[in-house]
Design a protein around this motif. Structure first.
Motif, PDB file in Angstrom:
ATOM      1  N   UNK A  59       0.797  -1.222   0.000  1.00  0.00           N
ATOM      2  CA  UNK A  59       0.000   0.000   0.000  1.00  0.00           C
ATOM      3  C   UNK A  59       0.825   1.265   0.000  1.00  0.00           C
ATOM      4  N   UNK A  60       1.886   1.311   0.796  1.00  0.00           N
ATOM      5  CA  UNK A  60       2.709   2.522   0.874  1.00  0.00           C
ATOM      6  C   UNK A  60       3.414   2.788  -0.454  1.00  0.00           C
ATOM      7  N   UNK A  61       3.859   1.727  -1.108  1.00  0.00           N
ATOM      8  CA  UNK A  61       4.526   1.893  -2.404  1.00  0.00           C
ATOM      9  C   UNK A  61       3.526   2.379  -3.447  1.00  0.00           C
ATOM     10  N   UNK A  62       2.309   1.852  -3.398  1.00  0.00           N
ATOM     11  CA  UNK A  62       1.285   2.296  -4.357  1.00  0.00           C
ATOM     12  C   UNK A  62       0.945   3.766  -4.144  1.00  0.00           C
ATOM     13  N   UNK A  63       0.928   4.218  -2.896  1.00  0.00           N
ATOM     14  CA  UNK A  63       0.685   5.642  -2.632  1.00  0.00           C
ATOM     15  C   UNK A  63       1.800   6.491  -3.247  1.00  0.00           C
ATOM     16  N   UNK A  64       3.030   6.022  -3.123  1.00  0.00           N
ATOM     17  CA  UNK A  64       4.150   6.759  -3.714  1.00  0.00           C
ATOM     18  C   UNK A  64       4.051   6.770  -5.237  1.00  0.00           C
ATOM     19  N   UNK A  65       3.609   5.655  -5.804  1.00  0.00           N
ATOM     20  CA  UNK A  65       3.525   5.551  -7.265  1.00  0.00           C
ATOM     21  C   UNK A  65       2.557   6.559  -7.856  1.00  0.00           C
ATOM     22  N   UNK A  66       1.606   6.997  -7.068  1.00  0.00           N
ATOM     23  CA  UNK A  66       0.596   7.930  -7.568  1.00  0.00           C
ATOM     24  C   UNK A  66       1.088   9.372  -7.592  1.00  0.00           C
ATOM     25  N   UNK A  67       2.205   9.678  -6.897  1.00  0.00           N
ATOM     26  CA  UNK A  67       2.624  11.075  -6.777  1.00  0.00           C
ATOM     27  C   UNK A  67       3.855  11.429  -7.600  1.00  0.00           C
ATOM     28  N   UNK A  68       4.511  10.434  -8.185  1.00  0.00           N
ATOM     29  CA  UNK A  68       5.719  10.718  -8.965  1.00  0.00           C
ATOM     30  C   UNK A  68       5.325  11.447 -10.249  1.00  0.00           C
ATOM     31  N   UNK A  69       5.976  12.562 -10.570  1.00  0.00           N
ATOM     32  CA  UNK A  69       5.630  13.295 -11.793  1.00  0.00           C
ATOM     33  C   UNK A  69       5.784  12.437 -13.045  1.00  0.00           C
ATOM     34  N   UNK A  70       5.027  12.780 -14.056  1.00  0.00           N
ATOM     35  CA  UNK A  70       5.025  11.999 -15.288  1.00  0.00           C
ATOM     36  C   UNK A  70       6.425  11.832 -15.872  1.00  0.00           C
ATOM     37  N   UNK A  71       7.226  12.897 -15.808  1.00  0.00           N
ATOM     38  CA  UNK A  71       8.534  12.848 -16.459  1.00  0.00           C
ATOM     39  C   UNK A  71       9.614  12.199 -15.602  1.00  0.00           C
ATOM     40  N   UNK A  72       9.202  11.612 -14.442  1.00  0.00           N
ATOM     41  CA  UNK A  72      10.173  10.957 -13.559  1.00  0.00           C
ATOM     42  C   UNK A  72       9.840   9.490 -13.297  1.00  0.00           C
TER      43      UNK A  72
END
Length: 261
Positions: free
Chosen positions: A186-199
């Motif tokens: 769950x914590x990794x999925x939360x992080x995956x949602x906030x990374x900018x498109x170009x990163x």
């Protein structure tokens, strides 16, 4: 279409059928692969470069995994420098810190990481970073040394959103593996949602960490599609659109030759 930004085609688990594995990846829509040596002896890096040189759309990274950091001598760094003369070598790594398994002492891991950061800067290549239970110390070291001019990738990200923000602030891209399909991620999925498109990037880390529904089996680059689908769902975008974005990000960071060129 998608690029698998991190796998280990020279791994012994692929020794008997690597060409079939590559063919299945192509059939699945994987148009480029970055194969990483780093694990074990220098022969693994040699084989990784040889595989890349045989295939137009496969590229290589060379380094010493933090598990093996105790063996990262100046001679080993010199061997990596020589290997990186190949036009198919597009990154240094994976290096980093693994304070979970501690297969090498922390001081050896830190010294190896610094040597890899210096080599990447010297050769004008990006660095591929492995980080497990060591986010805070990794951030400290990179703040001291600076990130190589070509940037880098936190591969197989296993931290939380706060760790992701710190890595992004340093200039890293962040790559997600099949772990994001696991129920306890769950914590990794939360992080995956906030990374900018170009990163953002995706990977298999194959033959390890097969995504659901293949968990427990040998992973392979073709399965990156499952991770892409999950990541697209988390980010509320179309998988094809995200795949194109990841291809563009990998091309920028690793200076990959264009598809079909």
């Amino acid at each position: 279409m998608i690029v698998d930004t991190h796998c280990h085609l020279a791994d012994a688990k692929f020794r008997d059928d690597v060409e079939a594995v590559i063919a299945r990846a192509t059939d699945a829509g994987v148009v480029q692969i970055i194969s990483v040596g780093a694990i074990g002896a220098i022969e693994n890096d040699l084989m990784t470069v040889e595989i890349a040189e045989r295939h137009k759309n496969i590229f290589a990274a060379v380094g010493v995994h933090p598990h093996d950091a105790k063996d990262c001598t100046p001679d080993r760094i010199a061997q990596l420098r020589d290997l990186a003369a190949s036009k198919k070598v597009v990154a240094i790594g994976e290096s980093g810190l693994d304070f979970h398994y501690m297969h090498s002492p922390p001081e050896a891991q830190e010294a190896s990481l610094r040597a890899h950061l210096a080599l990447a800067a010297e050769l004008d290549l990006p660095i591929v970073i492995h980080c497990r239970d060591a986010e805070h110390r990794l951030v400290e070291i990179v703040r001291e040394t600076g990130i190589p001019a070509r940037g880098g990738v936190i591969h197989c990200f296993t931290g939380d959103a706060n760790a992701a923000r710190e890595f992004l602030a340093l200039g890293f891209c962040i790559s997600f593996s099949g772990i994001i399909t696991f129920k306890n991620a769950g914590a990794i999925r939360e992080a995956a949602a906030i990374v900018p498109d170009d990163r953002v990037m995706v990977e298999t880390d194959s033959p390890y960490l097969a995504p659901d529904p293949y968990r427990g089996k040998r992973n392979e680059p073709a399965y990156v599609m499952r991770t892409l689908e999950m990541l697209a769902n988390l980010r509320r975008v179309d998988a094809a659109t995200l795949g194109a974005q990841v291809i563009a990000n990998a091309a920028r960071v690793f200076r990959l030759v264009g598809i079909g060129d």
